[in-house]
Design a protein around this motif. Sequence first.
Motif, PDB file in Angstrom:
ATOM      1  N   TRP A 128      10.373  -2.578  14.668  1.00 38.75           N
ATOM      2  CA  TRP A 128       9.845  -1.433  13.938  1.00 38.75           C
ATOM      3  C   TRP A 128       8.359  -1.246  14.237  1.00 38.75           C
ATOM      4  O   TRP A 128       7.681  -2.198  14.617  1.00 38.75           O
ATOM      5  N   MET A 129       7.907  -0.030  14.032  1.00 39.17           N
ATOM      6  CA  MET A 129       6.468   0.262  14.144  1.00 39.17           C
ATOM      7  C   MET A 129       6.028   0.785  12.773  1.00 39.17           C
ATOM      8  O   MET A 129       6.780   1.558  12.151  1.00 39.17           O
ATOM      9  N   PHE A 130       4.841   0.376  12.341  1.00 36.84           N
ATOM     10  CA  PHE A 130       4.383   0.968  11.065  1.00 36.84           C
ATOM     11  C   PHE A 130       2.878   1.170  11.056  1.00 36.84           C
ATOM     12  O   PHE A 130       2.134   0.541  11.799  1.00 36.84           O
ATOM     13  N   ASP A 131       2.473   2.098  10.194  1.00 41.18           N
ATOM     14  CA  ASP A 131       1.055   2.478  10.138  1.00 41.18           C
ATOM     15  C   ASP A 131       0.765   3.024   8.746  1.00 41.18           C
ATOM     16  O   ASP A 131       1.616   3.679   8.140  1.00 41.18           O
ATOM     17  N   ILE A 132      -0.437   2.741   8.249  1.00 38.33           N
ATOM     18  CA  ILE A 132      -0.801   3.271   6.924  1.00 38.33           C
ATOM     19  C   ILE A 132      -2.032   4.168   7.038  1.00 38.33           C
ATOM     20  O   ILE A 132      -2.824   4.052   7.978  1.00 38.33           O
ATOM     21  N   GLU A 133      -2.174   5.049   6.070  1.00 35.79           N
ATOM     22  CA  GLU A 133      -3.391   5.859   5.936  1.00 35.79           C
ATOM     23  C   GLU A 133      -4.011   5.537   4.583  1.00 35.79           C
ATOM     24  O   GLU A 133      -3.284   5.430   3.582  1.00 35.79           O
ATOM     25  N   THR A 134      -5.331   5.366   4.570  1.00 41.88           N
ATOM     26  CA  THR A 134      -5.993   5.039   3.303  1.00 41.88           C
ATOM     27  C   THR A 134      -7.117   6.029   3.013  1.00 41.88           C
ATOM     28  O   THR A 134      -7.687   6.626   3.929  1.00 41.88           O
ATOM     29  N   ASP A 135      -7.416   6.159   1.729  1.00 37.40           N
ATOM     30  CA  ASP A 135      -8.547   6.995   1.301  1.00 37.40           C
ATOM     31  C   ASP A 135      -9.833   6.296   1.760  1.00 37.40           C
ATOM     32  O   ASP A 135     -10.064   5.137   1.387  1.00 37.40           O
ATOM     33  N   TYR A 143     -12.757   6.538   0.845  1.00 37.70           N
ATOM     34  CA  TYR A 143     -13.741   6.273  -0.208  1.00 37.70           C
ATOM     35  C   TYR A 143     -13.259   5.198  -1.192  1.00 37.70           C
ATOM     36  O   TYR A 143     -14.055   4.425  -1.701  1.00 37.70           O
ATOM     37  N   THR A 144     -11.944   5.183  -1.467  1.00 40.63           N
ATOM     38  CA  THR A 144     -11.438   4.205  -2.443  1.00 40.63           C
ATOM     39  C   THR A 144     -10.678   3.067  -1.773  1.00 40.63           C
ATOM     40  O   THR A 144     -10.438   2.034  -2.393  1.00 40.63           O
ATOM     41  N   GLY A 145     -10.269   3.270  -0.529  1.00 42.85           N
ATOM     42  CA  GLY A 145      -9.500   2.248   0.177  1.00 42.85           C
ATOM     43  C   GLY A 145      -8.028   2.207  -0.238  1.00 42.85           C
ATOM     44  O   GLY A 145      -7.286   1.333   0.204  1.00 42.85           O
ATOM     45  N   HIS A 149       2.302  -3.297  14.363  1.00 46.09           N
ATOM     46  CA  HIS A 149       1.257  -2.394  13.859  1.00 46.09           C
ATOM     47  C   HIS A 149       0.076  -2.501  14.819  1.00 46.09           C
ATOM     48  O   HIS A 149       0.075  -3.347  15.720  1.00 46.09           O
ATOM     49  N   TRP A 150      -0.940  -1.669  14.627  1.00 46.76           N
ATOM     50  CA  TRP A 150      -2.068  -1.636  15.564  1.00 46.76           C
ATOM     51  C   TRP A 150      -3.336  -2.088  14.850  1.00 46.76           C
ATOM     52  O   TRP A 150      -3.760  -1.426  13.912  1.00 46.76           O
ATOM     53  N   THR A 151      -3.898  -3.177  15.270  1.00 44.52           N
ATOM     54  CA  THR A 151      -5.057  -3.874  14.667  1.00 44.52           C
ATOM     55  C   THR A 151      -4.640  -4.585  13.376  1.00 44.52           C
ATOM     56  O   THR A 151      -3.579  -4.319  12.816  1.00 44.52           O
ATOM     57  N   ASN A 152      -5.562  -5.394  12.918  1.00 46.45           N
ATOM     58  CA  ASN A 152      -5.277  -6.243  11.759  1.00 46.45           C
ATOM     59  C   ASN A 152      -5.305  -5.474  10.442  1.00 46.45           C
ATOM     60  O   ASN A 152      -4.897  -5.979   9.402  1.00 46.45           O
ATOM     61  N   PHE A 153      -5.796  -4.233  10.495  1.00 45.35           N
ATOM     62  CA  PHE A 153      -6.047  -3.474   9.270  1.00 45.35           C
ATOM     63  C   PHE A 153      -4.787  -3.341   8.405  1.00 45.35           C
ATOM     64  O   PHE A 153      -4.805  -3.631   7.205  1.00 45.35           O
ATOM     65  N   LYS A 186      -3.260  -7.704   1.000  1.00 43.48           N
ATOM     66  CA  LYS A 186      -4.172  -7.603  -0.144  1.00 43.48           C
ATOM     67  C   LYS A 186      -3.697  -6.645  -1.222  1.00 43.48           C
ATOM     68  O   LYS A 186      -4.053  -6.810  -2.385  1.00 43.48           O
ATOM     69  N   THR A 187      -2.946  -5.596  -0.829  1.00 39.88           N
ATOM     70  CA  THR A 187      -2.682  -4.558  -1.842  1.00 39.88           C
ATOM     71  C   THR A 187      -1.207  -4.310  -2.136  1.00 39.88           C
ATOM     72  O   THR A 187      -0.902  -3.658  -3.132  1.00 39.88           O
ATOM     73  N   ALA A 188      -0.296  -4.772  -1.268  1.00 36.80           N
ATOM     74  CA  ALA A 188       1.123  -4.460  -1.521  1.00 36.80           C
ATOM     75  C   ALA A 188       1.664  -5.341  -2.646  1.00 36.80           C
ATOM     76  O   ALA A 188       1.197  -6.468  -2.848  1.00 36.80           O
ATOM     77  N   PRO A 189       2.673  -4.863  -3.390  1.00 38.37           N
ATOM     78  CA  PRO A 189       3.294  -5.694  -4.422  1.00 38.37           C
ATOM     79  C   PRO A 189       3.853  -6.982  -3.803  1.00 38.37           C
ATOM     80  O   PRO A 189       4.229  -7.006  -2.623  1.00 38.37           O
TER      81      PRO A 189
END
Length: 460
Positions: A273-280, A282-284, A347-351, A358-361
């Motif tokens: 699978w490939m996955f990617d997230i988008e974050t705000d 300003y708030t992360g 995924h692409w990079t460690n981000f 850090k943030t997922a349930p």
Amino acid sequence: MCQRRVWLDHYEETPTDLPPIGVIQQGIEHEARLLQATAPHVVTIPVNSWQQGVETTQTLLRQTRVEVIDGAYLEIPYQDAIIRGRLDRLQKLQHRYQVIEIKNHSRLQPTDLIQMDLYLWMLDQISDRSVAGEFWLGRNGTILQRVSHEYDEQRLMTALHQVLVLLGQREAPDVLLKQHCKLCPWHDPCTETASNQLHLTLLTGMRKDTLQDFQRQGITSLQQIVMMLPADLQKIKGIKSNALALHTQARAWVAGHPVWYRPLPTICLQGGWMFDIETDPYTGVVWCIGWCDDTGKSEIALVAPHISQPTPFTLLTGETITLVPDADRAWETFALGVIGDNRPIFHWTNFDATMLRKTAPEVVRDWVGHRLYDLHQIVNQTVKFPVKSTSIKAIAGYLQFRYAVYEAWDAAFNDYQLWLSRDDLTAITRACAYQRDDVLALKVVWQWLTESQSDPTHLT
Ligand code: SF4
């Protein structure tokens, strides 16, 4: 920020065919919204030339009933040059002028300070009032912070002197490609110049002192680096364990095609699978997650705070995504989407992996945390492409992948905001096209890696 740009802006015709850059468009919209919100009764005066703009500004400055001028034109002679400035807002306060500069970022840059120094200095030359400056920092038509400016004439004069010395040079300063180049109108011509010269600036991750040491040793082109042994490269400042990678990168540029230097980890051959997230920014906080399988079948979970449970939603293209009430539900929807097998998730990079950790349930981390693989790191450690950047856009672009709408995360975030505030379906369709393309780009790179691996000549 770049001496070459100052020179090119002055002596060459600025390229007009500029790529649409989300962050610039976002800044223009932010400024327009703020100006409108803070001065609702505007009289627009059209001007047809710079000169007419300067004359109109001078006329308005003399009129006592005019208290605010948006887009004021200033111009003064300085030595052999003419200095021009276009102010976001000029306000007349009792016995002084105040300049307002609107910035679409939250922290002042050194260039912002020089810009304001320049405006205040110009105003001081043409009027007998005292002058002051204020920055409005913010985003999306909102002021987050007002910052009074501290005028520094020494800083301004140093910058002006540097410009005049630069413009006295007969040749453009050497090309030095950096992160900020992608916002520059000279990006394409400068990249072409660097490619034609096989300039050292094409190498990614080059430190300033490394570049200087190369120059000190008379090494100015990638052809010279290819002629060296990786072990010799380690004598250059800042090059140690990365010598082979750097040498391979130079070989890729000189050969004009990707060059492998280590075998691909076998985990890539399992598909997945490939996955990617988008974050705000300003708030992360995560506002969108996209994923696809290794055939390119993609899905998107989009945060829509107005709904209470995951809901299918149809975009203008007819594609269906899932609206979720918050970031936790977005993570869960993603995990449920990939839980059917135990294959790797690239995924692409460690981000993305860091955000998941850090943030997922907790349940999401348990389900998918151990299946994540950073394809960016895998590429970096195995193969070098003749491209300046190691971003997914650059590598997938080299492999002929084209984003359907735009390649800018900030444009997608801006469109997401438009959808939240105005229910703009066109905007969210664009943002989702970007998210989908980000995972499809990953799939294109993964596919190229695995297919090249089956070519027996790939490591030669
Ligand atoms: S593209 Fe980069 S090197 Fe070229 S002028 Fe612009 S900022 Fe300078």
